[in-house]
Every structure is written in structure tokens, then in C-alpha cells.
Write a protein that holds these residues in place. Structure first.
Motif, PDB file in Angstrom:
ATOM      1  N   ALA A  82       0.268  -3.206  43.886  1.00  0.00           N
ATOM      2  CA  ALA A  82       0.191  -1.810  44.298  1.00  0.00           C
ATOM      3  C   ALA A  82      -1.263  -1.334  44.273  1.00  0.00           C
ATOM      4  O   ALA A  82      -2.129  -1.938  43.635  1.00  0.00           O
ATOM      5  N   PHE A  83      -1.526  -0.219  44.985  1.00  0.00           N
ATOM      6  CA  PHE A  83      -2.874   0.358  45.030  1.00  0.00           C
ATOM      7  C   PHE A  83      -2.733   1.868  44.962  1.00  0.00           C
ATOM      8  O   PHE A  83      -1.885   2.471  45.633  1.00  0.00           O
ATOM      9  N   THR A  84      -3.591   2.491  44.166  1.00  0.00           N
ATOM     10  CA  THR A  84      -3.563   3.941  44.013  1.00  0.00           C
ATOM     11  C   THR A  84      -4.786   4.561  44.684  1.00  0.00           C
ATOM     12  O   THR A  84      -5.930   4.193  44.396  1.00  0.00           O
ATOM     13  N   PHE A  85      -4.537   5.478  45.600  1.00  0.00           N
ATOM     14  CA  PHE A  85      -5.609   6.145  46.335  1.00  0.00           C
ATOM     15  C   PHE A  85      -6.158   7.301  45.499  1.00  0.00           C
ATOM     16  O   PHE A  85      -5.558   7.725  44.497  1.00  0.00           O
ATOM     17  N   LYS A  86      -7.304   7.857  45.907  1.00  0.00           N
ATOM     18  CA  LYS A  86      -7.975   8.897  45.126  1.00  0.00           C
ATOM     19  C   LYS A  86      -7.176  10.190  45.070  1.00  0.00           C
ATOM     20  O   LYS A  86      -7.407  11.036  44.189  1.00  0.00           O
ATOM     21  N   ASN A  87      -6.213  10.380  45.966  1.00  0.00           N
ATOM     22  CA  ASN A  87      -5.370  11.574  45.918  1.00  0.00           C
ATOM     23  C   ASN A  87      -4.165  11.382  45.001  1.00  0.00           C
ATOM     24  O   ASN A  87      -3.289  12.247  44.921  1.00  0.00           O
ATOM     25  N   GLY A  88      -4.113  10.200  44.334  1.00  0.00           N
ATOM     26  CA  GLY A  88      -3.050   9.940  43.385  1.00  0.00           C
ATOM     27  C   GLY A  88      -1.842   9.227  43.947  1.00  0.00           C
ATOM     28  O   GLY A  88      -0.934   8.844  43.200  1.00  0.00           O
ATOM     29  N   VAL A  89      -1.807   9.046  45.254  1.00  0.00           N
ATOM     30  CA  VAL A  89      -0.676   8.351  45.880  1.00  0.00           C
ATOM     31  C   VAL A  89      -0.778   6.857  45.594  1.00  0.00           C
ATOM     32  O   VAL A  89      -1.838   6.250  45.796  1.00  0.00           O
ATOM     33  N   THR A  90       0.304   6.290  45.123  1.00  0.00           N
ATOM     34  CA  THR A  90       0.358   4.843  44.884  1.00  0.00           C
ATOM     35  C   THR A  90       1.202   4.185  45.968  1.00  0.00           C
ATOM     36  O   THR A  90       2.315   4.645  46.260  1.00  0.00           O
ATOM     37  N   TRP A  91       0.652   3.145  46.516  1.00  0.00           N
ATOM     38  CA  TRP A  91       1.333   2.443  47.626  1.00  0.00           C
ATOM     39  C   TRP A  91       1.428   0.956  47.321  1.00  0.00           C
ATOM     40  O   TRP A  91       0.515   0.367  46.718  1.00  0.00           O
ATOM     41  N   ALA A  92       2.540   0.333  47.705  1.00  0.00           N
ATOM     42  CA  ALA A  92       2.718  -1.120  47.606  1.00  0.00           C
ATOM     43  C   ALA A  92       3.356  -1.610  48.900  1.00  0.00           C
ATOM     44  O   ALA A  92       4.117  -0.871  49.541  1.00  0.00           O
ATOM     45  N   PRO A  93       3.041  -2.828  49.313  1.00  0.00           N
ATOM     46  CA  PRO A  93       3.617  -3.338  50.565  1.00  0.00           C
ATOM     47  C   PRO A  93       5.132  -3.448  50.458  1.00  0.00           C
ATOM     48  O   PRO A  93       5.666  -3.754  49.381  1.00  0.00           O
ATOM     49  N   PRO A  94       5.854  -3.162  51.525  1.00  0.00           N
ATOM     50  CA  PRO A  94       7.316  -3.275  51.506  1.00  0.00           C
ATOM     51  C   PRO A  94       7.749  -4.692  51.119  1.00  0.00           C
ATOM     52  O   PRO A  94       7.006  -5.661  51.292  1.00  0.00           O
ATOM     53  N   THR A  95       8.941  -4.815  50.614  1.00  0.00           N
ATOM     54  CA  THR A  95       9.480  -6.106  50.196  1.00  0.00           C
ATOM     55  C   THR A  95       9.445  -7.104  51.353  1.00  0.00           C
ATOM     56  O   THR A  95       9.841  -6.781  52.485  1.00  0.00           O
TER      57      THR A  95
END
Length: 628
Positions: A306-319
């Protein structure tokens, strides 16, 4: 006897049981029926008994050694057809040409096999793009009747004694026992010769339908190398379905594309169309300009963190997917405002792909829809606009050929485009239109057999006795119409063509078989050139023999009262007049041409003929001198 009359006649013989049995076997085991010669040397459908035995056996049956190759009855003769020399020439026809003295394009009338052989020296390795639309072999097409039963030397002599025209074509009916073989034998030598004319980065496009695409693919794999296949393009030739079709509505053709050397050559990108450009926008006024959102994940990779952007949103690639970018790249895009979270900031993060950073165009695909490259009906409408509607069968639209020109040619180079099944000369029309649009200097070489139009045909009724006459008229009218429109300011406005016609050699038989000529024959001949041939005829045969470009400018001057032809200023000087003396030779040599040629019988004395090379060496030592 006409075909219809033959079909209406009673057979007047008993049933052919062998043919019926072969038909039964073909229905059960289609791979066991092939084309082969019978005891009389005639080709017919026959049973491959070794293959039939294998079909009926549960173990390996001994037979001839197997190998991966395409064979057919007549293949060796077809190879001979490609290699056999001919004693023919190209005769210029200024009266049938357009802008003969200045144009750089050619229209060759005659058998395309002869034409391809005649231009080998001149255009070897120089052609950038070839497009051909050969007979599809649908059961009633006319194909070339190549007869190479003679040896090399015999054929060389006999080719100088005949000039085939319409009789070179024969109908290839499905009932013919060598239906596929004849078509393959027609295509094989022509493709071999065509390949030698292609540049190292040259490409060939061949239009065909489902009937012979399999066989065409195999012979092209052999001629060009299967590793040089660029693609099998599917062209949507119709925009409506045929509801009366028995099975599928036939709405496409194939266009096979091969490179001479695929490694090292590239196709041009296509410009983005309005639909593709409309997917880019700039809703946030980004300084890099228009962009479109693209996924941050990919189908392959290793990173699933996962990766967290500076706006606080955390994203991970779909399964089942993986990250497309590492942490450093993600942080950089985030800092540069190149991540899109949607208009409300809550959507799945995606990357902004900027139009300014992507390639200048898009890669071509192997599906060419009619709305992009035209269709059959459009091709007919183009001819109607030129006043030639209904005179050609199945012409191609210019947009189709122009797509090929866009992909494989460069407007900044004098690329040569060849079509040796010219037909309606759509290719010539397309080359002129593309040049007018982008200012290119492409030039064309059209080749068309002198095929007569039937007396009941619309073309004949319109005053065209042969297909080449009609084909050339299409180029004339198309060129005129193009000049009337908006043209690129840098275009040279060349809409002309030089007409050259395949004919027997300008030389008498004594030139090719001097040992067979008697002393009496020699006494009766002033020289070895046929009486009906002009100086211009001789000049073009010299250009062919020397490999000089057939479209170079030609100027006629007078020196010492004799006509001299200068090709491309000093590339070649030719004088075929009589009584050439040393004074004339010295003055011509002072012009220092690269090449000089005379008739063998032109010199005023034997001494002059013997000394001509020495006379040139005094003032023009680099001039190559020849006589004929």
C-alpha cells in the motif's frame, strides 16, 4: 466456344467414376486430396495415398520423408519464371503521358512479370512501399498464364519474338484441376522479384480474401521470411451486412504486411483522431496541459504494498494486480499534483497522463474499420466524382492506401511506391493526394497488363479499349482535381507520369544469337537494331541496361548537327545518328558525361569506332563508353 455454350452442352460421355470416387474421399478426408500430374502430364485432383493410408492406420505408416514446406505442382517452373532472363525493353510513349519531361512517376503497360524483371537494375533495393491487389482467385478471376517450359537460352530468344497482351490472361475456374496451383505459380515469381526491389526498410501490403489468404501467407513466409511478418490487417470493406448470405456476411478483406527486414524498421505513428483527443482535458488547469486519468496498477509485477499520499489517502493495487510505480515515483507525482482523486477528492487515485508527455501519435492496430480507411462503396463514389463510375470492378478507396502511406513512408524523402497490379490506379491517386496534403515528394510506379475491355463492358462503351487506357485516365482526372483543391505550399505539384510499354527488344535476333546467323544474313543487315525503333526507344533500353533511373529529366541538344540526348544533365549522353567523326566525339567529351553511348554502326570509319574510348580519355577520362 463460349463458356456458357460449353456449360449448356450435353457431356456425351459416360460418368467419370474415378472423379466421383475422389470426390467421396475428399468429403471424408479432405487432406488426402491434392493437385498432381496424371500419366499425360496434366494437372488434376488426385488422392495422396500415403496420407490416406495414415488416416486409416493406427500406427505410423512408412512414406516419403516429411518436411515443413509449401509445395504445389508447378513450383519449380514458377521459380524458373522468376529467374529466367528476357529479351525485352520498355518503349516510351510521350503522347500518352502527362508532363513526360518533368514528372518523376511511371506508368508501365505490359506483363508485370516482364516489367519487374526489366526494372531490376534500375530500382534494385530502392522501393519503400509496395501495395498490390492481385486476383483473389474466387473461381472466375483471370490470372497470368506463365509458360516457362523452355530453357533459359531458348526463352531468352523466343521472348524477343513475341509480345503478349490480353492473351496472357486465362480464367481460373474452380473446376480446374490446378486451381490453387496456377494461382500460386502466378504469385510466387512476382513476389520474389518484388522483394529484390524493396529497400532494407521497405514494406509490402497485399490485399486478399479468405479464399487464398492461407496460401498467400505461406508463400510470403517463404519469400520474405515468416520472421518479417508485420501483421495481418483486417479491413472492414463493407458497412452493411448481406442478409442473403448463406453463412456469414463477407464484410472484410485481409491485408498482409511484410517487411524486407523487420529488425531495424519501424512504422510511423498515426495522428490521434478527435475521439482520442477528446479523452484529454485539463479540469484543474495543470501547467502541463491536458491529461487523462490512467490506472496506478498493472497486470504484472511484484509490488503489492500500500501507499499513503500526502492528503492521507491510502491506496493499494486491487487483488490480482500490482503497483505500476515504486514509492519514489509515487511521491514525485504526488508532489507535482499529478495524482487525481476525482472532482470531490474521494475517488480511487489515478495518474494524470499528460498529452504533452506521450508519443506524438498512436500505434496502428490490425483492425481497420471503414469509417477510418473507407469501404468499397466509397471507392466507387470516388470514381463517380471523376466521371468514371461503374467502369472498374471492386476498386479500393484512396483512404485505405493513404493509411499505408502514412504508416510506411516519409514525406521528406522521395519514397518510391510500386503497384504492379495497378487496375484502377487507386495507388497513384492516393500518392498524389497524400503529397498534396503533407508536401511530400513520393513517386509512384504503376504496372498494368494491356488487358482489353470486353465489347459489352461499360468501359468499352465509354471509349476505353484497354484497362491501361482507363487506368491512366483516372490518374489524369484525379491529378487535375487535386490541383484544383487546397495543396500544401511545399508540394512540387507533380501529377504527371511517364508511360513506358513492355515490348520486344530493340535489337534484332543477330544481337542475341550471332553464331546462328549466316554470312548472307550479315550482309543484309546494316546494323543490329530493328528498323521500326526510334532513338527514344534506344535511349530507354540503354537506361535499363545501365540501371539509370527511368524518371530522370531528359534534354535533347544538337552538337555538330547531330541530336544528342542528355539524361539528368551529364548522367548519360547518347547519340544514335550516323557518320559520327572524331570532331564530334571530342566536342561531346568536353561535356564530360558520366556515360556515353552510340550505335555500333554510327561511326564514320572503323578507326573512329576503335578509337572512341581513347578520344574520351583525353578530356573526360572518367566517362564510361559503350556501343549497341
Amino acid at each position: 466456344m463460349a463458356k456458357q455454350d460449353r456449360d449448356n452442352k450435353l457431356k456425351m460421355h459416360s460418368q467419370n467414376v474415378v472423379d466421383e470416387n475422389i470426390a467421396i474421399i475428399s468429403g471424408l478426408f479432405p487432406g488426402c486430396v491434392t493437385e498432381a500430374r496424371d500419366a499425360n502430364g496434366n494437372l488434376r485432383y488426385a488422392v495422396d495415398f500415403d496420407q490416406l493410408r495414415q488416416e486409416l492406420s493406427d500406427h505410423i505408416v512408412e512414406g516419403p520423408q516429411e518436411r515443413y514446406r509449401l509445395d504445389w505442382p508447378g513450383k519449380r517452373e514458377a521459380l524458373l519464371a522468376a529467374n529466367a532472363p528476357i529479351a525485352k525493353t520498355l518503349r516510351p510513349c510521350p503522347d500518352e503521358s502527362v508532363d513526360f519531361d518533368a514528372t518523376e512517376s511511371l506508368f508501365i503497360e505490359g506483363d508485370n512479370l516482364d516489367a519487374l524483371k526489366l526494372v531490376q537494375e534500375t530500382y534494385l533495393g530502392r522501393v519503400k512501399l509496395i501495395f498490390i491487389d492481385p486476383p483473389y482467385n474466387t473461381g472466375g478471376d483471370f490470372i497470368y498464364n506463365d509458360d516457362f517450359s523452355e530453357g533459359y537460352e531458348d526463352f531468352l530468344v523466343s521472348s524477343n519474338q513475341r509480345n503478349f497482351n490480353g492473351e496472357r490472361l486465362v480464367a481460373n475456374q474452380e473446376t480446374n484441376g490446378r486451381f490453387h496451383s496456377d494461382w500460386l505459380s502466378m504469385m510466387y515469381p512476382r513476389l520474389r522479384l518484388a522483394r529484390t526491389l524493396m529497400r532494407g526498410d521497405g514494406v509490402i501490403f497485399i490485399s486478399i480474401d479468405d479464399g487464398e489468404v492461407g496460401n498467400l501467407r505461406k508463400i510470403c513466409d517463404e519469400v520474405f521470411g515468416e520472421e518479417n511478418l508485420i501483421g495481418n490487417v483486417i479491413w472492414q470493406k463493407k458497412y452493411t451486412r448481406a442478409n442473403d448470405a448463406r453463412w456469414f456476411s463477407d464484410n472484410h478483406d485481409h491485408i498482409l504486411c511484410y517487411a524486407k527486414q523487420k529488425i531495424g524498421m519501424t512504422l510511423n505513428l498515426l495522428p490521434r483522431n478527435e475521439s482520442q483527443l477528446s479523452s484529454y482535458s485539463n479540469p484543474d488547469d495543470h501547467p502541463k496541459g491536458s491529461w487523462k486519468a490512467t490506472p496506478l496498477h498493472a497486470k504484472s509485477g511484484t509490488n503489492t504494498s500500500a501507499f499513503t499520499f500526502k492528503n492521507g489517502v491510502t491506496w493499494a493495487p486491487p487483488t490480482g494486480t500490482f503497483r505500476r510505480f515504486n514509492d519514489a515515483s509515487m511521491r514525485k507525482m504526488d508532489e507535482n499534483n499529478e495524482i487525481w482523486f476525482g472532482t470531490d477528492g474521494t475517488q480511487i487515485p489515478s495518474r494524470k497522463s499528460f498529452l504533452s508527455e506521450v508519443k506524438d501519435g498512436v500505434s496502428p492496430v490490425t483492425i481497420w474499420p471503414y469509417d477510418e480507411v473507407g469501404h468499397n462503396h466509397e471507392a466507387n463514389n470516388e470514381l463517380k466524382l471523376l466521371g468514371l463510375g461503374g467502369l472498374f470492378n471492386n476498386p479500393k478507396p484512396t483512404r485505405l492506401i493513404r493509411r499505408m502511406l502514412e504508416l510506411a513512408t516519409d514525406p521528406n524523402r522521395e519514397d518510391i511506391i510500386l503497384d504492379f497490379f495497378a487496375g484502377s490506379s487507386t495507388t497513384a491517386h492516393s500518392v498524389m493526394a497524400q503529397n498534396a496534403d503533407d508536401g511530400g515528394n513520393r513517386r509512384f510506379i504503376m504496372v498494368q497488363l494491356s488487358e482489353v475491355t470486353g465489347e459489352n463492358s461499360e468501359a468499352f462503351k465509354a471509349g476505353f479499349k484497354t484497362i491501361p487506357e482507363l487506368s491512366r485516365e483516372r490518374i489524369r482526372r484525379a491529378g487535375k482535381k487535386i490541383l484544383e483543391g487546397d495543396c500544401h505550399p511545399d508540394w512540387n505539384r507533380d501529377v504527371g507520369f511517364r508511360v513506358l510499354k513492355v515490348d520486344t527488344s530493340n535489337m534484332k535476333d543477330v544481337y542475341y544469337t550471332p553464331d546462328a546467323v549466316t554470312q548472307k544474313d550479315l550482309l543484309g543487315q546494316v546494323d543490329n537494331i530493328k528498323e521500326d525503333r526510334t532513338d527514344e526507344d534506344l535511349l530507354f533500353q540503354v537506361l535499363l541496361d545501365w540501371g539509370v533511373d527511368l524518371s530522370l529529366p531528359i534534354e535533347k541538344e544538337t552538337i555538330e548537327g547531330k541530336a544528342v540526348y542528355f539524361v539528368d544533365t551529364n548522367a548519360l549522353a547518347a547519340c544514335f545518328e550516323a557518320d559520327i567523326d572524331e570532331t564530334f566525339i571530342k566536342q561531346l567529351a568536353s561535356r564530360q558525361p558520366l556515360r556515353a553511348v552510340f550505335r555500333d554502326s554510327s561511326f564514320s570509319s572503323d578507326a573512329t569506332r576503335i578509337n572512341v574510348e581513347q578520344l574520351f580519355k583525353l578530356t573526360s577520362p572518367h566517362t564510361e563508353v559503350k556501343t549497341l
